[in-house]
Design a protein around this motif. Sequence first.
Motif, PDB file in Angstrom:
ATOM      1  N   GLU A 234      52.164  58.349  52.682  1.00  0.00           N
ATOM      2  CA  GLU A 234      51.647  57.081  52.761  1.00  0.00           C
ATOM      3  C   GLU A 234      52.511  56.033  53.800  1.00  0.00           C
ATOM      4  OE1 GLU A 234      48.775  56.225  51.614  1.00  0.00           O
ATOM      5  OE2 GLU A 234      48.576  58.002  50.370  1.00  0.00           O
ATOM      6  N   GLY A 235      53.632  56.393  54.130  1.00  0.00           N
ATOM      7  CA  GLY A 235      54.428  55.717  55.188  1.00  0.00           C
ATOM      8  C   GLY A 235      55.309  54.686  54.166  1.00  0.00           C
ATOM      9  N   GLY A 236      56.113  54.196  54.881  1.00  0.00           N
ATOM     10  CA  GLY A 236      57.056  53.242  54.332  1.00  0.00           C
ATOM     11  C   GLY A 236      58.308  54.226  53.601  1.00  0.00           C
ATOM     12  N   ALA A 237      58.765  53.508  52.594  1.00  0.00           N
ATOM     13  CA  ALA A 237      59.872  53.995  51.730  1.00  0.00           C
ATOM     14  C   ALA A 237      59.292  54.816  50.642  1.00  0.00           C
ATOM     15  CB  ALA A 237      61.081  53.082  51.053  1.00  0.00           C
ATOM     16  N   ASN A 238      59.684  55.806  50.007  1.00  0.00           N
ATOM     17  CA  ASN A 238      59.378  56.512  48.976  1.00  0.00           C
ATOM     18  C   ASN A 238      59.404  55.965  47.663  1.00  0.00           C
ATOM     19  OD1 ASN A 238      57.884  58.687  47.424  1.00  0.00           O
ATOM     20  ND2 ASN A 238      59.334  59.999  47.731  1.00  0.00           N
ATOM     21  N   ARG A 239      58.894  54.774  47.452  1.00  0.00           N
ATOM     22  CA  ARG A 239      59.224  54.095  46.058  1.00  0.00           C
ATOM     23  C   ARG A 239      58.129  52.815  45.958  1.00  0.00           C
ATOM     24  NH1 ARG A 239      63.590  52.665  49.451  1.00  0.00           N
ATOM     25  NH2 ARG A 239      63.656  50.261  50.127  1.00  0.00           N
ATOM     26  N   ALA A 240      58.237  52.146  44.905  1.00  0.00           N
ATOM     27  CA  ALA A 240      57.389  51.127  44.937  1.00  0.00           C
ATOM     28  C   ALA A 240      58.136  49.933  44.080  1.00  0.00           C
ATOM     29  CB  ALA A 240      55.982  51.045  43.875  1.00  0.00           C
ATOM     30  N   PRO A 241      58.225  48.546  44.322  1.00  0.00           N
ATOM     31  CA  PRO A 241      57.131  48.213  45.160  1.00  0.00           C
ATOM     32  C   PRO A 241      57.596  48.458  46.689  1.00  0.00           C
ATOM     33  CG  PRO A 241      58.675  46.571  44.479  1.00  0.00           C
ATOM     34  CD  PRO A 241      58.771  47.624  43.566  1.00  0.00           C
ATOM     35  N   LEU A 280      47.417  45.485  51.486  1.00  0.00           N
ATOM     36  CA  LEU A 280      48.585  44.449  52.098  1.00  0.00           C
ATOM     37  C   LEU A 280      48.047  43.616  52.992  1.00  0.00           C
ATOM     38  CD1 LEU A 280      51.792  44.356  51.915  1.00  0.00           C
ATOM     39  CD2 LEU A 280      51.836  45.628  53.830  1.00  0.00           C
ATOM     40  N   TYR A 281      47.100  44.047  53.744  1.00  0.00           N
ATOM     41  CA  TYR A 281      46.731  43.294  55.006  1.00  0.00           C
ATOM     42  C   TYR A 281      45.205  42.673  54.572  1.00  0.00           C
ATOM     43  CZ  TYR A 281      45.259  41.898  59.706  1.00  0.00           C
ATOM     44  OH  TYR A 281      44.830  41.327  60.818  1.00  0.00           O
ATOM     45  N   THR A 289      50.528  40.031  53.360  1.00  0.00           N
ATOM     46  CA  THR A 289      51.065  39.383  52.183  1.00  0.00           C
ATOM     47  C   THR A 289      52.370  39.895  52.199  1.00  0.00           C
ATOM     48  OG1 THR A 289      50.198  41.333  50.811  1.00  0.00           O
ATOM     49  CG2 THR A 289      48.930  39.246  50.900  1.00  0.00           C
ATOM     50  N   ARG A 290      53.123  39.524  51.174  1.00  0.00           N
ATOM     51  CA  ARG A 290      54.706  39.948  51.278  1.00  0.00           C
ATOM     52  C   ARG A 290      55.009  41.231  51.155  1.00  0.00           C
ATOM     53  NH1 ARG A 290      58.523  37.330  47.568  1.00  0.00           N
ATOM     54  NH2 ARG A 290      59.975  38.113  48.665  1.00  0.00           N
ATOM     55  N   TYR A 291      54.293  42.050  50.093  1.00  0.00           N
ATOM     56  CA  TYR A 291      54.761  43.240  50.104  1.00  0.00           C
ATOM     57  C   TYR A 291      53.661  44.093  48.986  1.00  0.00           C
ATOM     58  CZ  TYR A 291      56.792  41.552  45.464  1.00  0.00           C
ATOM     59  OH  TYR A 291      56.776  40.975  44.174  1.00  0.00           O
ATOM     60  N   SER A 292      53.662  45.348  48.777  1.00  0.00           N
ATOM     61  CA  SER A 292      52.806  46.048  48.026  1.00  0.00           C
ATOM     62  C   SER A 292      53.430  46.279  46.790  1.00  0.00           C
ATOM     63  CB  SER A 292      52.165  47.228  48.641  1.00  0.00           C
ATOM     64  OG  SER A 292      51.346  48.109  47.774  1.00  0.00           O
ATOM     65  N   THR A 293      52.684  45.982  45.501  1.00  0.00           N
ATOM     66  CA  THR A 293      53.323  46.385  44.436  1.00  0.00           C
ATOM     67  C   THR A 293      53.102  47.608  43.848  1.00  0.00           C
ATOM     68  OG1 THR A 293      51.206  46.018  43.096  1.00  0.00           O
ATOM     69  CG2 THR A 293      52.897  44.115  43.568  1.00  0.00           C
ATOM     70  N   TRP A 297      50.176  50.862  49.257  1.00  0.00           N
ATOM     71  CA  TRP A 297      50.059  49.721  50.184  1.00  0.00           C
ATOM     72  C   TRP A 297      48.634  49.010  49.622  1.00  0.00           C
ATOM     73  CZ3 TRP A 297      54.156  48.603  52.678  1.00  0.00           C
ATOM     74  CH2 TRP A 297      55.025  49.421  53.277  1.00  0.00           C
ATOM     75  N   LYS A 298      48.318  49.237  48.456  1.00  0.00           N
ATOM     76  CA  LYS A 298      47.033  48.895  47.831  1.00  0.00           C
ATOM     77  C   LYS A 298      46.955  47.670  47.207  1.00  0.00           C
ATOM     78  CE  LYS A 298      43.064  50.676  45.189  1.00  0.00           C
ATOM     79  NZ  LYS A 298      42.604  51.970  44.284  1.00  0.00           N
ATOM     80  N   VAL A 299      47.957  47.427  46.335  1.00  0.00           N
ATOM     81  CA  VAL A 299      47.888  46.177  45.481  1.00  0.00           C
ATOM     82  C   VAL A 299      48.906  45.014  46.209  1.00  0.00           C
ATOM     83  CG1 VAL A 299      48.045  45.257  43.147  1.00  0.00           C
ATOM     84  CG2 VAL A 299      47.316  47.404  43.489  1.00  0.00           C
ATOM     85  N   PRO A 300      48.423  44.168  46.596  1.00  0.00           N
ATOM     86  CA  PRO A 300      49.399  43.213  47.394  1.00  0.00           C
ATOM     87  C   PRO A 300      49.877  42.191  46.321  1.00  0.00           C
ATOM     88  CG  PRO A 300      47.073  42.379  47.610  1.00  0.00           C
ATOM     89  CD  PRO A 300      47.064  43.635  46.964  1.00  0.00           C
TER      90      PRO A 300
END
Length: 338
Positions: A234-241, A280-281, A289-293, A297-300
Amino acid sequence: MPKSVKNQGILHLLLFSLTFLSVILSSCQNQKVNQTNMDEHKHTNHLINETSPYLLQHAHNPVEWYPWGEEALAKAKAENKMLLISVGYAACHWCHVMEHESFENEEVAAVMNAHFVCIKVDREERPDIDQIYMSAVQLMTGSGGWPLNCFALADGRPFYGGTYFPKDRWLDVMSKLAHEFKTNPEKVEEYAERLTQGVVDSEVITKNENPAKFTSETLDEMVVKWKGNFDTIEGGANRAPKFMLPNNYNFLMRYAALGHHDYVDTQVKLTLDKMAYGGLYDQIGGGFTRYSTDKLWKVPHFEKMLYDNGQLISLYSEAYTRYRNPLYKEIVYQSIDF
């Protein structure tokens, strides 16, 4: 003068008079409505004449809020009270939560009004004030955020603070600070002095006269460790948020280009694509938006900050010059429009 022209002039004058009278009546009616709206509120504080939407949002709290200024500071000195400086902004979720839980609560407001001169600051209107007290809270707690709540002496020197406080914790903190200020003011003064000096020192930048100690191998070692945190699906870092962190991907993109690191290049493109196609977009209005929860990257987190979008415009602009993906160009122009 022909009679028809004279009659036409009289008609125009009559229409003008009726229009003018209509405007006057409408203005009077609006003033009456506004007065009625104000009368409907149980409380109105010193923020009522501000122009900031965030400050006006708090204008009818039972807290006796003041805007930042000489009036509030003079009141604190005259009454020997501490300042309670609360900083936030209109799109801040936890700012709204704390307002609902505490600042709209009569019991909490009574404690705030009794022991403090309370100041509300819009961080988007006064980033200079925000920076001072954010630095203080970061020195105290190691982290920061909004709402930012900082307690200070009447001259503005901070001595305690934090971010979001649940109602019970907020009441407990205020009670203990009020007791300490009353029974041991010298200790509060001493801590305020040390903290203020810490804020001043944190702003001082000294010139580095020593040669750089890192090499390209240092960067390689760093990126090898970094790869362990890549989310290769999914890209980015392997964590949430998931935060976008544009500077990270600017670095990785340049690192990949200079060293021909295809694996890193793939991760950068994957991340940019997933962010652009995710929740996010803002697909309609442009901007991120600031970040994905979540990890997809689905819930901004529904805040679109100018400083985030400014960095992302730079990131996607540079990415377009490197990869020539028309999606990135579209993101740049839509975000600029936002």
